[in-house]
Enzyme design. Structure first.
Site, PDB file in Angstrom:
ATOM      1  N   CYS A 123     -64.724  86.368   0.689  1.00  0.00           N
ATOM      2  CA  CYS A 123     -64.475  85.952  -0.693  1.00  0.00           C
ATOM      3  C   CYS A 123     -63.068  86.386  -1.139  1.00  0.00           C
ATOM      4  CB  CYS A 123     -65.580  86.467  -1.605  1.00  0.00           C
ATOM      5  SG  CYS A 123     -65.756  85.433  -3.065  1.00  0.00           S
ATOM      6  N   HIS A 141     -70.418  84.465   0.918  1.00  0.00           N
ATOM      7  CA  HIS A 141     -70.860  85.831   1.255  1.00  0.00           C
ATOM      8  C   HIS A 141     -71.898  85.797   2.379  1.00  0.00           C
ATOM      9  CE1 HIS A 141     -68.983  88.014  -2.137  1.00  0.00           C
ATOM     10  NE2 HIS A 141     -69.030  86.824  -2.692  1.00  0.00           N
ATOM     11  N   GLU A 156     -72.797  88.102   4.280  1.00  0.00           N
ATOM     12  CA  GLU A 156     -73.572  89.347   4.363  1.00  0.00           C
ATOM     13  C   GLU A 156     -74.926  89.223   3.661  1.00  0.00           C
ATOM     14  OE1 GLU A 156     -70.959  88.792   2.470  1.00  0.00           O
ATOM     15  OE2 GLU A 156     -70.950  89.944   0.606  1.00  0.00           O
TER      16      GLU A 156
END
Ligand code: GLN
Length: 548
Positions: free
Chosen positions: A381, A507, A509
């Site tokens: 990001c 994102h 993750e």
């Protein structure tokens, strides 16, 4: 018929209610039950989206674009399921909804009160997910018993227990049994007080889970059972674990799932299948090598600010049979003079997401270091946006290139506010949030990693790569390897020829789980391993023969 388990916490915060809830859910799921978890938070913000990481740690984003508590990340990582907007409810949301109803005239003529209006709203939301056919819904109540703010939630649990048959709704209370070094003794009094306080509010725990640094003897368990009015088998020891991923197995040894099922009057259930989980844990606890990844961020002193990134590294490390040591590097203190010294010795570098000006220059310097030294680089990001700025400045020679987030009047806004964001003034829930599709170009690193052209990833941002600069950037060698098929928004950039250089606007993750480690993290760790191995070989070669 859905059954309900409420998890409350006593004595102190940070006991790991989220992990205990997720571990219990995992054990029940492993026995074939359809389970979900939700969290009810007592604070007045409508959601944690407007909270600073210093206040609240990471803001976890769900597929449907809800900004939620980081415990939802644990639920998804443990259970390998998607949670939704409905899985995280705050006092703020409850009041907002009740007040809106009042304005619409839903309670005309009546005084709106905590009981029944607020508690009815809480109860309705506690049962909302039952329409999705769950066998068991676990609800974690945020905060600690005794907090003024938690009272309406505890009252709602009391009412639900009163309304439902005993075996449909149980309460698990997580508490602390401290060890007093001077007395060489574990102390049960805080637990007794916390259970007493909850009982005064009309809720009595069915099971007590005791966080402890020392093993709880049979006698101590009996003492807690007697004073807290539960059966001795309903006192569960929760010892410190080597990893949060070990907790389900520790809870299984203590038979937490068995006693829960007994209390819920579920008499037939298969043995749990935890094969995948145990395989993961074995690899995690016995790594064959180590890599050191630099995490460049500005909240690095906070354990929880980059929670999902740290967990994704744990998943990716395990599958690579490699321990990932994450070395925090504070971006605010990276300067042109010390960048080499600060980043040398790393095997990979991740530039973290974030907002605002603080620490930006350090992030850009870190990207430059990784690009020029061939060090594996992963930007997420804001980290991706910084990689674009670095490339524009140092390769395209646009020395003023910047993001309008940090420099509104920049001559070269290579990162600019998204068109749809320009009219947005209010803050809560107004970013580009949740899952969006991305199309990956064949023949790129991203394609090699994902192995497919069509992916969907979660977002939380307002700025984007400014497509006016895309041709120039691409001609200079930065490849936009993934874009949104509808808006052409650049989602992935990479540098062909670099050993591993990838920046993503989304994102990844947030979607890494124990059972499905995220491919970007897996390949990044793999690249870091290769970098470390190369370094070791070179080091070997440079030593005089007699010393090797
Ligand atoms: N501040 C940047 C934006 O809003 C990046 C956000 C992030 O890293 N999540 O676009």
């Amino acid at each position: 018929m859905t059954k309900y388990i409420f998890v409350t916490g006593g004595v102190t915060s940070s006991l790991g209610k989220g992990i205990v809830s997720a571990s219990l859910a995992k054990l029940l799921q492993a026995r074939g039950f359809k389970v979900t978890i939700q969290k009810f938070d007592p604070y007045i913000n409508v959601d944690p989206g407007t909270l600073n990481p210093y206040e609240h740690g990471e803001c976890y984003v769900t597929e449907d674009g809800a900004e939620t508590d980081l415990d939802l990340g644990h639920y998804e990582r443990f259970l390998n399921i998607f949670t939704t907007q409905a899985n995280n409810v705050t006092t703020g949301r409850i009041y907002q909804s009740v007040i809106n109803k009042e304005r619409e005239g839903a309670f005309l003529g009546k005084t709106v009160q905590v009981i029944p209006h607020i508690t009815d709203e809480i109860k309705q939301r506690m049962q909302l997910l039952s329409t999705f056919g769950y066998d068991i819904i676990i609800t974690e109540i945020g905060g600690t018993v005794g907090d003024i703010e938690s009272l309406p939630f505890i009252e709602a649990v009391r009412q639900l227990q009163w309304e439902m048959p005993d075996e449909d709704c149980i309460v698990v209370h997580l508490t602390l049994v401290p060890y007093l070094k001077a007395a060489k003794e574990l102390k049960t009094k805080p637990t007794q007080h916390s259970v007493k306080m909850m009982s005064e509010n009309g809720v009595h725990p069915d099971i007590i889970v005791c966080r402890t640094e020392q093993p709880l003897s049979k006698e101590l368990k009996s003492k807690i059972a007697l004073f807290c009015n539960v059966k001795p088998e309903a006192v569960i020891e929760a010892a410190d674990a080597r990893s949060i991923y070990e907790v389900p197995l520790l809870m299984q040894e203590e038979q937490l799932d068995v006693i829960v099922l007994k209390k819920l009057n579920i008499t037939w259930f298969p043995e749990p299948d935890l094969t995948v989980w145990k395989g993961f844990l074995a690899k995690l606890l016995h790594p064959k090598s180590t890599v050191t990844i630099g995490l460049i961020g500005k909240y690095i002193e906070l354990q929880d600010a980059y929670k999902s990134i740290l967990e994704a590294f744990i998943h990716a490390g395990a599958i690579n049979e490699c321990k990932v040591v994450v070395q925090d590097v504070h971006s605010e203190f990276i300067t042109p003079e010390n960048v080499d010294e600060k980043l040398e010795g790393l095997d990979g570098l991740l530039v973290a997401p974030g907002f605002g000006l603080r620490g930006i220059d350090g992030k850009i310097l870190a990207v430059q270091y990784a690009r020029e030294k061939g060090l594996p680089f992963f930007g997420i990001c804001l980290g991706m946006q910084m990689s674009v700025i670095e490339y524009a400045r140092n390769v395209l020679k646009l020395s003023h290139a910047h993001s309008t987030e940090m420099d509104a009047g920049t001559k070269d806004p290579v990162i600019d506010l998204m068109e749809g964001q320009k009219s947005v003034t209010s803050k809560g829930g107004t970013m580009r949030l949740g899952a969006y599709p991305c199309k990956i170009q064949k023949g790129t690193l991203a394609y090699e990693i994902y192995g497919t052209e069509h992916i969907s990833e979660r977002h939380r941002h307002r700025w984007e790569l400014n497509n006016k600069y895309l041709d120039a950037l691409q001609q200079a060698g930065l490849k936009a390897s993934g874009t949104n098929p509808e808006t052409n928004l650049v989602e992935i950039v990479e540098i062909p020829g670099h050993p591993f250089f990838i920046g993503v606007q989304y994102h990844p993750e947030l979607k890494s789980t124990v059972e499905n480690p995220h491919p970007l993290f897996v390949h990044f760790v793999k690249a870091a391993k290769a970098f470390a191995a190369r370094k070791d070989n070179l080091a070997g070669e440079s030593l005089p023969n007699e010393l090797v």
